[in-house]
Motif scaffolding. Sequence first.
Motif, PDB file in Angstrom:
ATOM      1  N   GLY A 184      32.275  45.968  20.147  1.00 33.78           N
ATOM      2  CA  GLY A 184      33.153  45.916  18.988  1.00 33.78           C
ATOM      3  C   GLY A 184      32.802  44.780  18.047  1.00 33.78           C
ATOM      4  O   GLY A 184      32.752  44.964  16.815  1.00 33.78           O
ATOM      5  N   ASP A 185      32.537  43.610  18.585  1.00 27.28           N
ATOM      6  CA  ASP A 185      32.229  42.452  17.745  1.00 27.28           C
ATOM      7  C   ASP A 185      30.874  42.605  17.058  1.00 27.28           C
ATOM      8  O   ASP A 185      30.739  42.347  15.860  1.00 27.28           O
ATOM      9  N   ARG A 186      29.881  43.052  17.798  1.00 30.29           N
ATOM     10  CA  ARG A 186      28.526  43.121  17.243  1.00 30.29           C
ATOM     11  C   ARG A 186      28.322  44.312  16.319  1.00 30.29           C
ATOM     12  O   ARG A 186      27.804  44.157  15.200  1.00 30.29           O
ATOM     13  N   TYR A 187      28.753  45.484  16.748  1.00 26.50           N
ATOM     14  CA  TYR A 187      28.398  46.696  16.002  1.00 26.50           C
ATOM     15  C   TYR A 187      29.450  47.125  14.987  1.00 26.50           C
ATOM     16  O   TYR A 187      29.109  47.752  13.984  1.00 26.50           O
ATOM     17  N   ILE A 188      30.709  46.786  15.227  1.00 23.03           N
ATOM     18  CA  ILE A 188      31.746  47.181  14.290  1.00 23.03           C
ATOM     19  C   ILE A 188      32.086  46.029  13.349  1.00 23.03           C
ATOM     20  O   ILE A 188      31.937  46.144  12.128  1.00 23.03           O
ATOM     21  N   ALA A 189      32.514  44.896  13.911  1.00 22.22           N
ATOM     22  CA  ALA A 189      32.920  43.765  13.074  1.00 22.22           C
ATOM     23  C   ALA A 189      31.761  43.224  12.240  1.00 22.22           C
ATOM     24  O   ALA A 189      31.941  42.869  11.069  1.00 22.22           O
ATOM     25  N   LYS A 190      30.568  43.170  12.821  1.00 27.54           N
ATOM     26  CA  LYS A 190      29.418  42.624  12.105  1.00 27.54           C
ATOM     27  C   LYS A 190      28.587  43.698  11.391  1.00 27.54           C
ATOM     28  O   LYS A 190      27.569  43.384  10.769  1.00 27.54           O
ATOM     29  N   GLY A 191      28.983  44.951  11.534  1.00 23.16           N
ATOM     30  CA  GLY A 191      28.362  46.004  10.740  1.00 23.16           C
ATOM     31  C   GLY A 191      27.046  46.541  11.226  1.00 23.16           C
ATOM     32  O   GLY A 191      26.377  47.296  10.496  1.00 23.16           O
ATOM     33  N   GLU A 192      26.616  46.228  12.446  1.00 21.34           N
ATOM     34  CA  GLU A 192      25.325  46.713  12.904  1.00 21.34           C
ATOM     35  C   GLU A 192      25.319  48.215  13.191  1.00 21.34           C
ATOM     36  O   GLU A 192      24.244  48.818  13.323  1.00 21.34           O
ATOM     37  N   MET A 193      26.500  48.816  13.268  1.00 22.28           N
ATOM     38  CA  MET A 193      26.550  50.262  13.471  1.00 22.28           C
ATOM     39  C   MET A 193      25.976  51.005  12.275  1.00 22.28           C
ATOM     40  O   MET A 193      25.426  52.104  12.423  1.00 22.28           O
ATOM     41  N   ASP A 194      26.072  50.408  11.089  1.00 25.06           N
ATOM     42  CA  ASP A 194      25.482  51.027   9.903  1.00 25.06           C
ATOM     43  C   ASP A 194      23.975  51.183  10.077  1.00 25.06           C
ATOM     44  O   ASP A 194      23.387  52.207   9.693  1.00 25.06           O
ATOM     45  N   ARG A 195      23.348  50.167  10.636  1.00 23.30           N
ATOM     46  CA  ARG A 195      21.903  50.225  10.886  1.00 23.30           C
ATOM     47  C   ARG A 195      21.569  51.320  11.885  1.00 23.30           C
ATOM     48  O   ARG A 195      20.590  52.067  11.703  1.00 23.30           O
ATOM     49  N   ILE A 196      22.376  51.422  12.931  1.00 22.40           N
ATOM     50  CA  ILE A 196      22.150  52.441  13.960  1.00 22.40           C
ATOM     51  C   ILE A 196      22.173  53.847  13.357  1.00 22.40           C
ATOM     52  O   ILE A 196      21.343  54.703  13.683  1.00 22.40           O
ATOM     53  N   LEU A 197      23.118  54.078  12.442  1.00 26.12           N
ATOM     54  CA  LEU A 197      23.317  55.423  11.906  1.00 26.12           C
ATOM     55  C   LEU A 197      22.273  55.825  10.869  1.00 26.12           C
ATOM     56  O   LEU A 197      22.246  56.979  10.439  1.00 26.12           O
ATOM     57  N   THR A 198      21.426  54.892  10.453  1.00 29.43           N
ATOM     58  CA  THR A 198      20.349  55.258   9.517  1.00 29.43           C
ATOM     59  C   THR A 198      19.106  55.762  10.243  1.00 29.43           C
ATOM     60  O   THR A 198      18.142  56.161   9.603  1.00 29.43           O
ATOM     61  N   ARG A 199      19.133  55.765  11.567  1.00 32.97           N
ATOM     62  CA  ARG A 199      17.970  56.168  12.353  1.00 32.97           C
ATOM     63  C   ARG A 199      18.179  57.556  12.953  1.00 32.97           C
ATOM     64  O   ARG A 199      19.320  57.990  13.148  1.00 32.97           O
ATOM     65  N   PRO A 200      17.084  58.258  13.235  1.00 36.15           N
ATOM     66  CA  PRO A 200      17.199  59.653  13.691  1.00 36.15           C
ATOM     67  C   PRO A 200      17.671  59.817  15.136  1.00 36.15           C
ATOM     68  O   PRO A 200      18.135  60.885  15.504  1.00 36.15           O
ATOM     69  N   ALA A 201      17.558  58.796  15.957  1.00 36.91           N
ATOM     70  CA  ALA A 201      17.959  58.928  17.362  1.00 36.91           C
ATOM     71  C   ALA A 201      19.480  58.909  17.484  1.00 36.91           C
ATOM     72  O   ALA A 201      20.198  58.470  16.578  1.00 36.91           O
ATOM     73  N   GLY A 202      19.992  59.411  18.615  1.00 38.59           N
ATOM     74  CA  GLY A 202      21.424  59.412  18.857  1.00 38.59           C
ATOM     75  C   GLY A 202      22.000  58.010  18.850  1.00 38.59           C
ATOM     76  O   GLY A 202      21.372  57.072  19.337  1.00 38.59           O
ATOM     77  N   SER A 203      23.193  57.858  18.308  1.00 39.72           N
ATOM     78  CA  SER A 203      23.794  56.530  18.164  1.00 39.72           C
ATOM     79  C   SER A 203      24.070  55.886  19.518  1.00 39.72           C
ATOM     80  O   SER A 203      23.785  54.700  19.714  1.00 39.72           O
ATOM     81  N   LEU A 204      24.608  56.646  20.471  1.00 40.64           N
ATOM     82  CA  LEU A 204      24.916  56.087  21.780  1.00 40.64           C
ATOM     83  C   LEU A 204      23.644  55.668  22.500  1.00 40.64           C
ATOM     84  O   LEU A 204      23.585  54.588  23.107  1.00 40.64           O
ATOM     85  N   ALA A 205      22.613  56.504  22.434  1.00 41.41           N
ATOM     86  CA  ALA A 205      21.340  56.169  23.090  1.00 41.41           C
ATOM     87  C   ALA A 205      20.766  54.880  22.513  1.00 41.41           C
ATOM     88  O   ALA A 205      20.282  54.015  23.261  1.00 41.41           O
ATOM     89  N   GLN A 206      20.832  54.719  21.195  1.00 45.93           N
ATOM     90  CA  GLN A 206      20.296  53.506  20.578  1.00 45.93           C
ATOM     91  C   GLN A 206      21.059  52.262  21.028  1.00 45.93           C
ATOM     92  O   GLN A 206      20.449  51.229  21.338  1.00 45.93           O
ATOM     93  N   VAL A 207      22.377  52.366  21.038  1.00 47.16           N
ATOM     94  CA  VAL A 207      23.193  51.203  21.429  1.00 47.16           C
ATOM     95  C   VAL A 207      22.899  50.813  22.867  1.00 47.16           C
ATOM     96  O   VAL A 207      22.733  49.625  23.188  1.00 47.16           O
ATOM     97  N   LEU A 208      22.812  51.803  23.750  1.00 48.63           N
ATOM     98  CA  LEU A 208      22.515  51.509  25.151  1.00 48.63           C
ATOM     99  C   LEU A 208      21.134  50.884  25.288  1.00 48.63           C
ATOM    100  O   LEU A 208      20.946  49.912  26.037  1.00 48.63           O
ATOM    101  N   LEU A 209      20.155  51.433  24.577  1.00 51.40           N
ATOM    102  CA  LEU A 209      18.785  50.930  24.695  1.00 51.40           C
ATOM    103  C   LEU A 209      18.640  49.527  24.118  1.00 51.40           C
ATOM    104  O   LEU A 209      17.847  48.726  24.617  1.00 51.40           O
ATOM    105  N   GLU A 210      19.397  49.227  23.076  1.00 50.95           N
ATOM    106  CA  GLU A 210      19.325  47.888  22.487  1.00 50.95           C
ATOM    107  C   GLU A 210      19.911  46.820  23.407  1.00 50.95           C
ATOM    108  O   GLU A 210      19.658  45.637  23.218  1.00 50.95           O
TER     109      GLU A 210
END
Length: 261
Positions: free
Chosen positions: A85-111
């Motif tokens: 929540g702090d890293r991807y939502i509050a700091k906005g990194e989810m926006d970066r995740i969603l610009t990529r072709p891979a699944g969002s959950l897979a990217q977050v887990l892999l990162e």
Amino acid sequence: MFTLSLFKEYIANYMKTKLTYRADFWVEVASDLLFSAMNLIFIFVVFRHTPALGDWSEAEVVFVYGYFMIPYGLFSAVSNLWNFGDRYIAKGEMDRILTRPAGSLAQVLLENVDPPSIIGSFVGLGILATAWWRLGLPFDWYDPLVLLVMALGSTLVYMGIYITIAALSFYTDAPTGITPLVYNIQNYGRYPIQIYNRTIRFLLTWLLPFAFVGVYPASFFLDNHRNSVMAWLTPAVGLVVCTIGIAVWSHGIKRYRGAGS
């Protein structure tokens, strides 16, 4: 196959980073081992003041704890979502995740892979093997396979619960603060569920099923406490809980509107 190829790349990048800062890697390993040792010492201290917990002996409780560490290490290695929540939502990194072709959950887990945590699984396996020997339990040819199936099921339970908690961040702009609470509750799963009252047993079995990451699957191997029905429910519960987590994530990601004030 695409996700698997990404996994290889993320692991390669992780190793490059850790080889650059090798001291950090070993400090992380040492801290994980120290944490596991303190939990084990706590069990020994408890049994210095009481001969048994319910009708569970010290070796049996240690056996459950050893099993508990195996799926926990696997989960921590591949699903480090503590600060989502702090890293991807509050700091906005989810926006970066969603610009990529891979699944969002897979990217977050892999990162957030944390391979050193897998050492905890091997430590747990060693503790379990030692307790197995102390208890004089029989060892059948299928036991390693059963242990693997149970451990994977328990890992899915962990993943499903914490993916669900992470996905709750999509529904609110403020940190939920649920993760520390659930983390504390999960520790109840490393003790025999029979020592708790009915309310806690129900909570740990059907609402936050952490009993399936410890005592239920471990009971399959214990002659005095075998509960084959609940033990074999572990893979099924893992699949159900993980499916729920992915469904909550998929619904929540559609609600996400990006970071901003």
